[in-house]
Design an enzyme around this catalytic site. Structure first.
Site, PDB file in Angstrom:
ATOM      1  N   HIS A 169       0.840  -1.200   0.000  1.00  0.00           N
ATOM      2  CA  HIS A 169       0.000   0.000   0.000  1.00  0.00           C
ATOM      3  C   HIS A 169       0.864   1.234   0.000  1.00  0.00           C
ATOM      4  O   HIS A 169       1.918   1.265   0.643  1.00  0.00           O
ATOM      5  CB  HIS A 169      -0.941   0.000   1.212  1.00  0.00           C
ATOM      6  CG  HIS A 169      -0.293  -0.334   2.507  1.00  0.00           C
ATOM      7  ND1 HIS A 169       0.022  -1.639   2.867  1.00  0.00           N
ATOM      8  CD2 HIS A 169       0.135   0.444   3.522  1.00  0.00           C
ATOM      9  CE1 HIS A 169       0.603  -1.631   4.057  1.00  0.00           C
ATOM     10  NE2 HIS A 169       0.690  -0.374   4.479  1.00  0.00           N
ATOM     11  N   HIS A 220       1.067   4.898   1.253  1.00  0.00           N
ATOM     12  CA  HIS A 220       0.504   5.911   2.156  1.00  0.00           C
ATOM     13  C   HIS A 220       0.577   7.262   1.437  1.00  0.00           C
ATOM     14  O   HIS A 220       1.660   7.654   0.964  1.00  0.00           O
ATOM     15  CB  HIS A 220       1.346   6.027   3.430  1.00  0.00           C
ATOM     16  CG  HIS A 220       1.283   4.855   4.350  1.00  0.00           C
ATOM     17  ND1 HIS A 220       0.446   4.814   5.439  1.00  0.00           N
ATOM     18  CD2 HIS A 220       1.974   3.695   4.360  1.00  0.00           C
ATOM     19  CE1 HIS A 220       0.632   3.671   6.089  1.00  0.00           C
ATOM     20  NE2 HIS A 220       1.547   2.971   5.457  1.00  0.00           N
TER      21      HIS A 220
HETATM   22  P1  DGP Z   1       1.749  -0.145   7.407  1.00  0.00           P
HETATM   23  O1  DGP Z   1       2.214   0.041   8.800  1.00  0.00           O
HETATM   24  O2  DGP Z   1       2.612   0.591   6.394  1.00  0.00           O
HETATM   25  O3  DGP Z   1       1.549  -1.599   7.052  1.00  0.00           O
HETATM   26  O4  DGP Z   1       0.338   0.579   7.333  1.00  0.00           O
HETATM   27  C1  DGP Z   1      -0.884  -0.061   7.541  1.00  0.00           C
HETATM   28  C2  DGP Z   1      -1.912   1.003   7.685  1.00  0.00           C
HETATM   29  O5  DGP Z   1      -3.188   0.412   7.584  1.00  0.00           O
HETATM   30  C3  DGP Z   1      -1.884   1.725   9.033  1.00  0.00           C
HETATM   31  O6  DGP Z   1      -1.530   3.088   8.838  1.00  0.00           O
HETATM   32  C4  DGP Z   1      -3.297   1.613   9.580  1.00  0.00           C
HETATM   33  C5  DGP Z   1      -4.079   1.120   8.380  1.00  0.00           C
HETATM   34  N1  DGP Z   1      -5.165   0.207   8.739  1.00  0.00           N
HETATM   35  C6  DGP Z   1      -5.026  -0.974   9.417  1.00  0.00           C
HETATM   36  N2  DGP Z   1      -6.216  -1.570   9.546  1.00  0.00           N
HETATM   37  C7  DGP Z   1      -7.122  -0.758   8.915  1.00  0.00           C
HETATM   38  C8  DGP Z   1      -8.529  -0.836   8.708  1.00  0.00           C
HETATM   39  O7  DGP Z   1      -9.213  -1.778   9.119  1.00  0.00           O
HETATM   40  N3  DGP Z   1      -9.107   0.183   8.033  1.00  0.00           N
HETATM   41  C9  DGP Z   1      -8.383   1.252   7.548  1.00  0.00           C
HETATM   42  N4  DGP Z   1      -9.059   2.199   6.890  1.00  0.00           N
HETATM   43  N5  DGP Z   1      -7.050   1.344   7.722  1.00  0.00           N
HETATM   44  C10 DGP Z   1      -6.434   0.361   8.404  1.00  0.00           C
END
Ligand code: DGP
Length: 116
Positions: free
Chosen positions: A102, A104
């Protein structure tokens, strides 16, 4: 081998809700649940790829699609000229917590460098 679904698979399949800001055949973008900036959106490929390390040579197009979607979103929310940051974390030292790549996208405040 079947991969364990991540939370992002559930968002892609609309099994759990997310605040979706963009979707096409290849990419889904939704607001991060734990925003680190006034605008914090995750751009993900619909195809499951665990980490940057797992990218195949013929998947460059997918990464390009993430960036093009982020570019268009920046323009749509009129943050393109102000500027923004895109980050992709990989594995433990990169602080990756969801193993579905993903991008950011963060905007709406002055970023700092180094990011920590
Ligand atoms: P990373 O640490 O780079 O793997 O980022 C994962 C991101 O995903 C973190 O910033 C929070 C987001 N995240 C985790 N679970 C969910 C979810 O259920 N919904 C949304 N919208 N974001 C989520």
């Amino acid at each position: 081998m079947e991969l364990e679904p991540t939370i992002f698979d559930k968002i892609i399949n609309k099994e759990i809700p997310a605040d979706i800001v963009f979707e096409n055949d290849c990419v889904l973008a939704f607001k991060d649940i734990n925003p680190q900036a006034p605008v914090h959106v995750l751009f993900i490929p619909k195809l499951r790829i665990n980490t940057i390390n797992d990218l195949k040579d013929d998947q460059a197009q997918i990464i390009g699609e993430l960036f093009l979607a982020a570019r268009d979103y920046a323009k749509q929310i009129t943050e393109d000229e102000n500027g923004y940051r895109v980050i992709m974390n990989c594995n433990e030292n990169g602080q990756q917590s969801v193993f579905h790549i993903h991008l950011h996208f963060m905007a709406g405040r002055q970023m700092q460098w180094p990011p920590g």
